[in-house]
Design an enzyme around this catalytic site. Sequence first.
Site, PDB file in Angstrom:
ATOM      1  N   ARG A  90       7.945   3.313   0.169  1.00  0.00           N
ATOM      2  CA  ARG A  90       7.125   2.681   1.207  1.00  0.00           C
ATOM      3  C   ARG A  90       6.974   1.178   0.958  1.00  0.00           C
ATOM      4  O   ARG A  90       6.901   0.393   1.898  1.00  0.00           O
ATOM      5  CB  ARG A  90       5.750   3.352   1.258  1.00  0.00           C
ATOM      6  CG  ARG A  90       4.960   3.206  -0.009  1.00  0.00           C
ATOM      7  CD  ARG A  90       3.707   4.061  -0.014  1.00  0.00           C
ATOM      8  NE  ARG A  90       4.013   5.482   0.113  1.00  0.00           N
ATOM      9  CZ  ARG A  90       3.110   6.419   0.265  1.00  0.00           C
ATOM     10  NH1 ARG A  90       1.836   6.103   0.307  1.00  0.00           N
ATOM     11  NH2 ARG A  90       3.457   7.679   0.356  1.00  0.00           N
ATOM     12  N   TYR A  91       6.917   0.774  -0.309  1.00  0.00           N
ATOM     13  CA  TYR A  91       6.712  -0.651  -0.596  1.00  0.00           C
ATOM     14  C   TYR A  91       8.008  -1.438  -0.387  1.00  0.00           C
ATOM     15  O   TYR A  91       7.973  -2.616  -0.083  1.00  0.00           O
ATOM     16  CB  TYR A  91       6.183  -0.854  -2.026  1.00  0.00           C
ATOM     17  CG  TYR A  91       4.857  -0.165  -2.233  1.00  0.00           C
ATOM     18  CD1 TYR A  91       3.691  -0.659  -1.653  1.00  0.00           C
ATOM     19  CD2 TYR A  91       4.778   1.008  -2.978  1.00  0.00           C
ATOM     20  CE1 TYR A  91       2.476  -0.011  -1.816  1.00  0.00           C
ATOM     21  CE2 TYR A  91       3.562   1.664  -3.152  1.00  0.00           C
ATOM     22  CZ  TYR A  91       2.419   1.152  -2.565  1.00  0.00           C
ATOM     23  OH  TYR A  91       1.216   1.795  -2.727  1.00  0.00           O
TER      24      TYR A  91
ATOM     25  N   HIS B 143      -4.740  -1.795   5.596  1.00  0.00           N
ATOM     26  CA  HIS B 143      -4.818  -0.322   5.714  1.00  0.00           C
ATOM     27  C   HIS B 143      -6.045   0.054   6.556  1.00  0.00           C
ATOM     28  O   HIS B 143      -5.972   0.895   7.446  1.00  0.00           O
ATOM     29  CB  HIS B 143      -4.989   0.319   4.333  1.00  0.00           C
ATOM     30  CG  HIS B 143      -3.742   0.345   3.489  1.00  0.00           C
ATOM     31  ND1 HIS B 143      -2.561   0.901   3.894  1.00  0.00           N
ATOM     32  CD2 HIS B 143      -3.513  -0.098   2.223  1.00  0.00           C
ATOM     33  CE1 HIS B 143      -1.654   0.798   2.920  1.00  0.00           C
ATOM     34  NE2 HIS B 143      -2.210   0.191   1.902  1.00  0.00           N
TER      35      HIS B 143
ATOM     36  N   TYR C  88      10.445   9.999   6.833  1.00  0.00           N
ATOM     37  CA  TYR C  88      10.972   8.819   7.538  1.00  0.00           C
ATOM     38  C   TYR C  88      11.736   9.191   8.815  1.00  0.00           C
ATOM     39  O   TYR C  88      12.194   8.295   9.532  1.00  0.00           O
ATOM     40  CB  TYR C  88      11.834   7.977   6.595  1.00  0.00           C
ATOM     41  CG  TYR C  88      10.978   7.277   5.541  1.00  0.00           C
ATOM     42  CD1 TYR C  88      10.298   6.103   5.841  1.00  0.00           C
ATOM     43  CD2 TYR C  88      10.814   7.819   4.276  1.00  0.00           C
ATOM     44  CE1 TYR C  88       9.485   5.476   4.899  1.00  0.00           C
ATOM     45  CE2 TYR C  88      10.003   7.202   3.324  1.00  0.00           C
ATOM     46  CZ  TYR C  88       9.348   6.028   3.650  1.00  0.00           C
ATOM     47  OH  TYR C  88       8.538   5.416   2.715  1.00  0.00           O
TER      48      TYR C  88
ATOM     49  N   HIS D  51      -6.903   1.194  -9.850  1.00  0.00           N
ATOM     50  CA  HIS D  51      -5.836   0.792  -8.926  1.00  0.00           C
ATOM     51  C   HIS D  51      -6.393   0.750  -7.491  1.00  0.00           C
ATOM     52  O   HIS D  51      -6.975   1.720  -7.015  1.00  0.00           O
ATOM     53  CB  HIS D  51      -4.646   1.737  -9.025  1.00  0.00           C
ATOM     54  CG  HIS D  51      -3.449   1.201  -8.313  1.00  0.00           C
ATOM     55  ND1 HIS D  51      -2.521   0.379  -8.938  1.00  0.00           N
ATOM     56  CD2 HIS D  51      -3.056   1.281  -7.020  1.00  0.00           C
ATOM     57  CE1 HIS D  51      -1.615   0.009  -8.060  1.00  0.00           C
ATOM     58  NE2 HIS D  51      -1.907   0.547  -6.886  1.00  0.00           N
ATOM     59  N   ALA D  52      -6.203  -0.374  -6.813  1.00  0.00           N
ATOM     60  CA  ALA D  52      -6.820  -0.580  -5.502  1.00  0.00           C
ATOM     61  C   ALA D  52      -6.332   0.446  -4.471  1.00  0.00           C
ATOM     62  O   ALA D  52      -5.160   0.814  -4.459  1.00  0.00           O
ATOM     63  CB  ALA D  52      -6.501  -1.983  -5.003  1.00  0.00           C
TER      64      ALA D  52
ATOM     65  N   HIS E 244       1.641   4.833  -9.549  1.00  0.00           N
ATOM     66  CA  HIS E 244       2.094   5.679  -8.444  1.00  0.00           C
ATOM     67  C   HIS E 244       2.864   6.912  -8.901  1.00  0.00           C
ATOM     68  O   HIS E 244       2.914   7.902  -8.185  1.00  0.00           O
ATOM     69  CB  HIS E 244       2.953   4.856  -7.472  1.00  0.00           C
ATOM     70  CG  HIS E 244       2.218   3.660  -6.945  1.00  0.00           C
ATOM     71  ND1 HIS E 244       1.926   2.575  -7.729  1.00  0.00           N
ATOM     72  CD2 HIS E 244       1.699   3.382  -5.728  1.00  0.00           C
ATOM     73  CE1 HIS E 244       1.266   1.672  -7.019  1.00  0.00           C
ATOM     74  NE2 HIS E 244       1.111   2.139  -5.798  1.00  0.00           N
TER      75      HIS E 244
ATOM     76  N   HIS F 156      -4.080  -6.926   1.755  1.00  0.00           N
ATOM     77  CA  HIS F 156      -3.244  -5.723   1.815  1.00  0.00           C
ATOM     78  C   HIS F 156      -4.123  -4.494   2.117  1.00  0.00           C
ATOM     79  O   HIS F 156      -3.838  -3.724   3.039  1.00  0.00           O
ATOM     80  CB  HIS F 156      -2.519  -5.558   0.469  1.00  0.00           C
ATOM     81  CG  HIS F 156      -1.747  -4.290   0.334  1.00  0.00           C
ATOM     82  ND1 HIS F 156      -0.401  -4.209   0.580  1.00  0.00           N
ATOM     83  CD2 HIS F 156      -2.145  -3.017   0.022  1.00  0.00           C
ATOM     84  CE1 HIS F 156       0.001  -2.957   0.404  1.00  0.00           C
ATOM     85  NE2 HIS F 156      -1.032  -2.218   0.064  1.00  0.00           N
ATOM     86  N   GLU F 157      -5.179  -4.332   1.345  1.00  0.00           N
ATOM     87  CA  GLU F 157      -6.052  -3.158   1.524  1.00  0.00           C
ATOM     88  C   GLU F 157      -6.768  -3.197   2.875  1.00  0.00           C
ATOM     89  O   GLU F 157      -6.914  -2.179   3.541  1.00  0.00           O
ATOM     90  CB  GLU F 157      -7.085  -3.068   0.391  1.00  0.00           C
ATOM     91  CG  GLU F 157      -6.489  -2.871  -0.998  1.00  0.00           C
ATOM     92  CD  GLU F 157      -5.585  -1.663  -1.106  1.00  0.00           C
ATOM     93  OE1 GLU F 157      -5.758  -0.696  -0.356  1.00  0.00           O
ATOM     94  OE2 GLU F 157      -4.656  -1.700  -1.935  1.00  0.00           O
TER      95      GLU F 157
ATOM     96  N   GLU G 234       1.797   0.061   4.605  1.00  0.00           N
ATOM     97  CA  GLU G 234       1.749  -0.894   3.495  1.00  0.00           C
ATOM     98  C   GLU G 234       2.008  -2.330   3.956  1.00  0.00           C
ATOM     99  O   GLU G 234       1.720  -3.282   3.228  1.00  0.00           O
ATOM    100  CB  GLU G 234       2.781  -0.518   2.421  1.00  0.00           C
ATOM    101  CG  GLU G 234       2.591   0.852   1.796  1.00  0.00           C
ATOM    102  CD  GLU G 234       1.218   1.031   1.142  1.00  0.00           C
ATOM    103  OE1 GLU G 234       0.606   0.025   0.767  1.00  0.00           O
ATOM    104  OE2 GLU G 234       0.759   2.191   1.046  1.00  0.00           O
TER     105      GLU G 234
HETATM  106  O1  X8Z Z   1      -0.257  -0.042  -4.907  1.00  0.00           O
HETATM  107  C1  X8Z Z   1      -0.310  -1.040  -4.230  1.00  0.00           C
HETATM  108  C2  X8Z Z   1      -1.594  -1.343  -3.469  1.00  0.00           C
HETATM  109  C3  X8Z Z   1      -2.294  -0.114  -3.031  1.00  0.00           C
HETATM  110  S1  X8Z Z   1      -1.493   0.704  -1.747  1.00  0.00           S
HETATM  111  C4  X8Z Z   1      -2.536  -2.105  -4.370  1.00  0.00           C
HETATM  112  N1  X8Z Z   1       0.718  -1.916  -4.200  1.00  0.00           N
HETATM  113  C5  X8Z Z   1       1.954  -1.678  -4.943  1.00  0.00           C
HETATM  114  C6  X8Z Z   1       1.745  -1.729  -6.454  1.00  0.00           C
HETATM  115  O2  X8Z Z   1       0.690  -2.195  -6.914  1.00  0.00           O
HETATM  116  O3  X8Z Z   1       2.638  -1.309  -7.202  1.00  0.00           O
HETATM  117  C7  X8Z Z   1       0.794  -3.126  -3.392  1.00  0.00           C
HETATM  118  C8  X8Z Z   1       2.168  -3.680  -3.602  1.00  0.00           C
HETATM  119  C9  X8Z Z   1       2.920  -2.752  -4.512  1.00  0.00           C
HETATM  120 ZN    ZN Z   2      -1.286  -0.170   0.108  1.00  0.00          ZN
END
Ligand code: X8Z
Ligand code: ZN
Length: 621
Positions: free
Chosen positions: A506-507, A370, A209, A336-337, A497, A366-367, A394
């Site tokens: 990051r979120y 990216h 950061y 997971h996307a 994650h 969201h995707e 993000e």
């Molecule tokens: O992981 C994600 C995306 C992929 S970068 C689907 N998100 C976080 C989660 O699912 O925990 C989006 C928002 C939070």
């Molecule tokens: Zn994302």
Amino acid sequence: MLKLLILKFVLSLVVLTNCLSNDEQAAEKLVEKICDELKTKMYETNVASWNHATNLTNDNEKKKEDAELKMAKYNKKAALELLKFDYKNFKNETLKRLMSKMTMIGDNILDEKDFRELSSAISQMQSNFAKFKIGCFKNKNELLEFEPDIIEILLKSRDPDELEYYWTNFYNLAGTPSVKNFYKYVELRNKAAVKNKFKDGSEMWLSNYEDENFEKNIEEILEQIKPFYMQLHAFVRHKLHEHYGPEHVDLKKPIPMHLLGNMWGQLWEIDDLIVPYQNASKIEFTEELVKQGYTAKKMFETAEEFFKSINLSPMPELFWKNSVIEKPKDREIVCHASAWDFTINDDVRIKMCTKVTMGDFVIIHHEMGHIEYHLQYKNLPLPFRNGANEGFHEAVGDTIALSVSSPKHLNRIGLLKSKGDEGQESNINQLMSNALRKLALLPFAYVMDKFRYEVFRGTIEPENANCHFWRLREKHGGIAPASVRGNHDFDITAKYHVSADVEYMRYFVANIIQFQFHKAACIKAGEYESDSKNPTKSLNNCDIYQSKEAGNALKEMLSLGASKHWSDVLETLTGERKLDASAFLEYFQPLQDWLIKTNEELGVNIGWELSDKIDCPNLYE
Ligand code: X8Z
Ligand code: ZN
């Protein structure tokens, strides 16, 4: 003896400094050569990772790990060559920044044995997370998968026993089996961090950061949004108590998280139970998507149309050819996307097990955000082809989704009857729906990494780790586990994650900064007037659809990638240089006022006592 040693040390420093070359031209040539080579090497590594993520076999896992090792060796060698230059004193600022990025060795600094062990610990956590199955509540012999089966049950079921059953089994299977791999991962990440001259893994993460005060800044924002969070939390608990009764929801205790519509309590997807005005229009449009026959493909095309309407790039041909947008029936994949940049030939892809729901419609944006970032910075040198910081990456698609989920836009595309100008009741319903997702995520995101920072720093001992984890969730979020958890359980790895080694702050950054982006884009689009009494010009009903001005301003910011410090990049769009919750709070102001008034009228209790579901003492104050 000591004097001799000091003399030796000073001499070696002199020799070292003298050895550093200050030939900027030679450095520039070398950087170019490495970037060229990197492109093909990265492509190969990406292909191996993609093949694994979209077909989880042992063979693909081995190929992925081999490719990662090859890449690591190359990166390390390249970094060491670049470190022969005194680049910190170069005149060319761009070259300096490029070289500072290319010499961040990270995990690649580990020797082969350690590197392989680290890769394998992460792969095993990820694979455990992707593969477990749970026996059905009513018929234990019927095995259910997490995506889509159990996610859907969490969203739809309102049977507290069934929800508790899935919650407990999920944490037992997705979290606890990964404890050993998690600690191996922590040990090796810390080893890499120390070799890179960081104190530990947390410092290495935070260094991305480029801001000494980053952690403090996050904590200040958490404090700033806390009064609003406490009001929302109290109202939601009150509503859950009304629905489930005192035996399931205690009005003075943290909220049992299995009742929140989401396995981690990070989004509270329970609009049906919380909606403030049953008779006014409501935002949740899953039913409408299904009724109108939306498919995964149609949801993706609808999202793309929005990006194009503001002069951003369409998804390239290879995107449609290579992406996986539905769960395959013939193999196991990481559901997971995620969005992928293969860095050559506009080869960008999304992998997602799409369901026809409002939540997934938002995630598609969201995707795609990216992907749009990848496309906008594709002409930069490779080390700059990244987000200004991870939070920016993000936030792009989420910024678009803020417009998409405005009543004005949903009405435009036929997913909502009202235009959002029906008055206060539908406005409050809409803001509630968004707050259940955007506000709820903040303490969750904070704790995901606060916990990992503390483990890296060694301030949480393994014997007490799970207790710390739940006490942190309780302290910052007022959330409790569904069933009693103790230190013999290990629950943090039950989040994708954590098992996949993805930093999570990051979120948090994204959920704040997207409102800064949104406000600036709305101003450019002429869709926002401050202190406006006109409901179609408010921040929470602004839709930048078809605004080339807004799109071009976003484009300008995205095309800078990581070539400048994120404060400079932020300034190009917003005129601001800091992460700041003002736009977030402005967006939600009518809801916060409403919650304060309503909670007071209903005599709702604010705050929470310690949970009796955490089987160990309070470790925080
Ligand atoms: O992981 C994600 C995306 C992929 S970068 C689907 N998100 C976080 C989660 O699912 O925990 C989006 C928002 C939070
Ligand atoms: Zn994302």
